[in-house]
Design an enzyme around this catalytic site. Structure first.
Site, PDB file in Angstrom:
ATOM      1  N   ARG A  74      -6.278   2.434   9.748  1.00 39.67           N
ATOM      2  CA  ARG A  74      -5.694   3.651  10.329  1.00 39.67           C
ATOM      3  C   ARG A  74      -4.680   3.217  11.392  1.00 39.67           C
ATOM      4  O   ARG A  74      -4.925   2.264  12.148  1.00 39.67           O
ATOM      5  CB  ARG A  74      -6.761   4.543  10.975  1.00 39.67           C
ATOM      6  CG  ARG A  74      -7.606   5.326   9.982  1.00 39.67           C
ATOM      7  CD  ARG A  74      -6.827   6.424   9.248  1.00 39.67           C
ATOM      8  NE  ARG A  74      -7.646   7.155   8.301  1.00 39.67           N
ATOM      9  CZ  ARG A  74      -7.811   6.847   7.021  1.00 39.67           C
ATOM     10  NH1 ARG A  74      -7.197   5.796   6.504  1.00 39.67           N
ATOM     11  NH2 ARG A  74      -8.568   7.587   6.237  1.00 39.67           N
ATOM     12  N   GLU A 120       2.290   8.365  11.066  1.00 38.86           N
ATOM     13  CA  GLU A 120       2.672   8.390   9.644  1.00 38.86           C
ATOM     14  C   GLU A 120       2.710   9.789   9.046  1.00 38.86           C
ATOM     15  O   GLU A 120       3.395  10.011   8.043  1.00 38.86           O
ATOM     16  CB  GLU A 120       1.726   7.515   8.816  1.00 38.86           C
ATOM     17  CG  GLU A 120       0.313   8.080   8.678  1.00 38.86           C
ATOM     18  CD  GLU A 120      -0.564   7.214   7.768  1.00 38.86           C
ATOM     19  OE1 GLU A 120      -0.625   6.000   7.980  1.00 38.86           O
ATOM     20  OE2 GLU A 120      -1.194   7.794   6.852  1.00 38.86           O
ATOM     21  N   HIS A 152       1.048   3.842   3.146  1.00 41.05           N
ATOM     22  CA  HIS A 152      -0.349   4.223   2.888  1.00 41.05           C
ATOM     23  C   HIS A 152      -0.643   4.201   1.386  1.00 41.05           C
ATOM     24  O   HIS A 152      -1.060   5.206   0.806  1.00 41.05           O
ATOM     25  CB  HIS A 152      -0.652   5.599   3.488  1.00 41.05           C
ATOM     26  CG  HIS A 152      -2.097   5.772   3.848  1.00 41.05           C
ATOM     27  ND1 HIS A 152      -2.505   6.346   5.026  1.00 41.05           N
ATOM     28  CD2 HIS A 152      -3.244   5.429   3.195  1.00 41.05           C
ATOM     29  CE1 HIS A 152      -3.837   6.360   5.072  1.00 41.05           C
ATOM     30  NE2 HIS A 152      -4.300   5.811   3.972  1.00 41.05           N
TER      31      HIS A 152
HETATM   32  P1  NAD Z   1     -17.110   1.390   5.865  1.00 32.31           P
HETATM   33  O1  NAD Z   1     -17.686   2.534   6.612  1.00 32.31           O
HETATM   34  O2  NAD Z   1     -17.818   0.874   4.649  1.00 32.31           O
HETATM   35  O3  NAD Z   1     -16.938   0.130   6.868  1.00 32.31           O
HETATM   36  C1  NAD Z   1     -16.425   0.263   8.162  1.00 32.31           C
HETATM   37  C2  NAD Z   1     -17.038  -0.836   9.000  1.00 32.31           C
HETATM   38  O4  NAD Z   1     -16.452  -0.771  10.303  1.00 32.31           O
HETATM   39  C3  NAD Z   1     -18.564  -0.669   9.186  1.00 32.31           C
HETATM   40  O5  NAD Z   1     -19.237  -1.872   8.867  1.00 32.31           O
HETATM   41  C4  NAD Z   1     -18.704  -0.324  10.652  1.00 32.31           C
HETATM   42  O6  NAD Z   1     -19.909  -0.831  11.216  1.00 32.31           O
HETATM   43  C5  NAD Z   1     -17.487  -1.028  11.225  1.00 32.31           C
HETATM   44  N1  NAD Z   1     -17.161  -0.591  12.578  1.00 32.31           N
HETATM   45  C6  NAD Z   1     -17.465   0.597  13.177  1.00 32.31           C
HETATM   46  N2  NAD Z   1     -17.051   0.580  14.461  1.00 32.31           N
HETATM   47  C7  NAD Z   1     -16.478  -0.644  14.662  1.00 32.31           C
HETATM   48  C8  NAD Z   1     -15.881  -1.270  15.791  1.00 32.31           C
HETATM   49  N3  NAD Z   1     -15.822  -0.660  16.982  1.00 32.31           N
HETATM   50  N4  NAD Z   1     -15.394  -2.522  15.642  1.00 32.31           N
HETATM   51  C9  NAD Z   1     -15.495  -3.169  14.444  1.00 32.31           C
HETATM   52  N5  NAD Z   1     -16.062  -2.635  13.352  1.00 32.31           N
HETATM   53  C10 NAD Z   1     -16.539  -1.372  13.452  1.00 32.31           C
HETATM   54  O7  NAD Z   1     -15.623   1.797   5.532  1.00 32.31           O
HETATM   55  P2  NAD Z   1     -14.658   1.186   4.413  1.00 32.31           P
HETATM   56  O8  NAD Z   1     -14.835   1.933   3.146  1.00 32.31           O
HETATM   57  O9  NAD Z   1     -14.789  -0.293   4.411  1.00 32.31           O
HETATM   58  O10 NAD Z   1     -13.225   1.611   5.007  1.00 32.31           O
HETATM   59  C11 NAD Z   1     -12.731   1.042   6.212  1.00 32.31           C
HETATM   60  C12 NAD Z   1     -11.513   1.828   6.652  1.00 32.31           C
HETATM   61  O11 NAD Z   1     -10.449   1.620   5.728  1.00 32.31           O
HETATM   62  C13 NAD Z   1     -11.707   3.359   6.641  1.00 32.31           C
HETATM   63  O12 NAD Z   1     -12.283   3.816   7.845  1.00 32.31           O
HETATM   64  C14 NAD Z   1     -10.305   3.879   6.473  1.00 32.31           C
HETATM   65  O13 NAD Z   1      -9.761   4.107   7.757  1.00 32.31           O
HETATM   66  C15 NAD Z   1      -9.558   2.723   5.825  1.00 32.31           C
HETATM   67  N6  NAD Z   1      -9.050   3.033   4.475  1.00 32.31           N
HETATM   68  C16 NAD Z   1      -7.720   2.899   4.237  1.00 32.31           C
HETATM   69  C17 NAD Z   1      -7.204   3.154   2.970  1.00 32.31           C
HETATM   70  C18 NAD Z   1      -5.731   2.972   2.629  1.00 32.31           C
HETATM   71  O14 NAD Z   1      -5.298   3.405   1.564  1.00 32.31           O
HETATM   72  N7  NAD Z   1      -4.938   2.338   3.461  1.00 32.31           N
HETATM   73  C19 NAD Z   1      -8.070   3.581   1.970  1.00 32.31           C
HETATM   74  C20 NAD Z   1      -9.446   3.687   2.236  1.00 32.31           C
HETATM   75  C21 NAD Z   1      -9.931   3.408   3.499  1.00 32.31           C
END
Ligand code: NAD
Length: 333
Positions: free
Chosen positions: A238, A267, A299
């Site tokens: 994000r 964005e 994105h």
């Molecule tokens: P997920 O919930 O499986 O994993 C997120 C991880 O971040 C978890 O292990 C959580 O414990 C950790 N976390 C929480 N707070 C934290 C902190 N302060 N410091 C470090 N780690 C922390 O989520 P995911 O499916 O792996 O997705 C991760 C992120 O990717 C989503 O939140 C979303 O913002 C982003 N995303 C982007 C796209 C894209 O097209 N660019 C698509 C999907 C997801």
């Protein structure tokens, strides 16, 4: 069930209609709107019990209030993150919100890896050069990833896959996550470290945590000061995880050796639209585009056939559960 789908692109329509047609005995009536949902466009959803939205739709309190007053009861997010939803307003208005808790995490993890390979080996620059008949190699020097240290912030579904991909290159992976994932440390090349150590040791840092009050600007001036000179920084999560102004300073001082962004804090004003005939007013964004060692994509990390199929199937299943009074397993609390 009548569903107003906002921020519709042709590919959304194609995948949602396919998933909807596959639902036996319970096909929903999908109405597609190109508009992004906000206060001004919310009246389009009048009479729709379900509103279906994406990452840059604005679900702030005034928009939610209009939706609730018009009869909407369910918001179906076509994404994982829900940082664009005012959850207090959702509770106050008695609305329900469901999301796509998981879809092909390989899509984003593989894209982050692609950004590293492009930036390190300057493939984005070589592509343009050779089209101009310039076959010189000056300025295209990279390094072997083998033996390097990769920092992964957030080791959930995407971060875990990304970490395992990097170990296939022979990299050591340092993870930071306040909620450690036992799967991460099953790989002997992966270990958890405090954030300051990750910043100090990593040759490449990739962000895979959600946006929250704790993670907003996790990459700021103080963090950049701790990083190895020349670090490659990748953000596919994000935009607001990064203080863009601080990163521009880091690029100018060459502390940051390369930057890959698939997301950007502002964005919503830019991405998913063809603005090639417009004058872009965001000077910070335009400054980013002037650096030869910055790669920005709009994105698109999630944008694979597999991920779009998963997103559409889960979104339709979420709506079906609501329509048939089944438990909402993917509800945002
Ligand atoms: P997920 O919930 O499986 O994993 C997120 C991880 O971040 C978890 O292990 C959580 O414990 C950790 N976390 C929480 N707070 C934290 C902190 N302060 N410091 C470090 N780690 C922390 O989520 P995911 O499916 O792996 O997705 C991760 C992120 O990717 C989503 O939140 C979303 O913002 C982003 N995303 C982007 C796209 C894209 O097209 N660019 C698509 C999907 C997801």
């Amino acid at each position: 069930m009548k569903v107003a789908v906002f921020s519709t692109k042709p590919y959304d329509r194609q995948f949602l209609e396919t998933a909807n047609d596959a639902v036996q005995d319970c096909c929903h009536q999908l109405s597609f709107f190109e508009a992004r949902l906000d206060v001004a466009t919310a009246p389009l959803a009048a009479g729709f019990p379900v509103v279906c939205v994406f990452v840059n739709d604005n679900l702030d309190a005034p928009t939610l209030k209009i939706l609730a007053e018009q009869g909407t009861r369910l918001i179906a997010l076509r994404c994982t993150g829900f940082n664009n939803v005012d959850r207090q307003a959702v509770r106050d208005l008695g609305l329900k919100v469901v999301r796509v808790t998981a879809y092909s995490p390989y899509s984003v993890a593989e894209f982050a890896l692609g950004m590293i390979l492009s930036l390190n080996r300057k493939i984005h620059r070589a592509y343009n050069r050779t089209r101009e008949g310039n076959f010189a190699l000056d300025g295209l020097l990279g390094f072997d990833l083998h033996g390097r240290t990769i920092g992964v912030i957030g080791t959930g579904k995407i971060g875990l896959i990304f970490a395992n991909l990097m170990t296939a290159f022979g990299c050591q992976v340092l993870g930071y996550d306040p909620y450690p994932n036992p799967e991460f440390t099953k790989n002997p090349l992966c270990r958890y470290v405090p954030l300051a150590e990750l910043f100090a040791q990593a040759d490449v840092i990739s962000l895979h945590c959600p946006l929250s009050p704790e993670t907003r600007y996790i990459i700021n001036a103080q963090a950049i000061e701790k990083m190895k000179p020349g670090v490659i920084l990748i953000n596919t999560s994000r935009g607001a995880l990064i203080d863009t102004g601080a990163v521009i300073v880091g690029l100018k001082s060459q502390t940051i050796g390369a930057l890959g962004l698939d997301v950007y804090e502002q964005e919503a004003e830019l991405f998913f639209e063809d603005l090639s005939n417009e004058i872009i007013q965001d000077d910070t964004f335009e400054r980013l585009l002037t650096f030869p060692n910055v790669l920005v994509t709009g994105h698109q990390a999630f944008f694979t056939e597999d991920a779009l199929g998963d997103i559409a199937a889960t979104t339709i299943a979420n709506i079906t559960n609501f329509a048939t009074n089944q438990p909402l397993t993917n509800q945002v609390s």
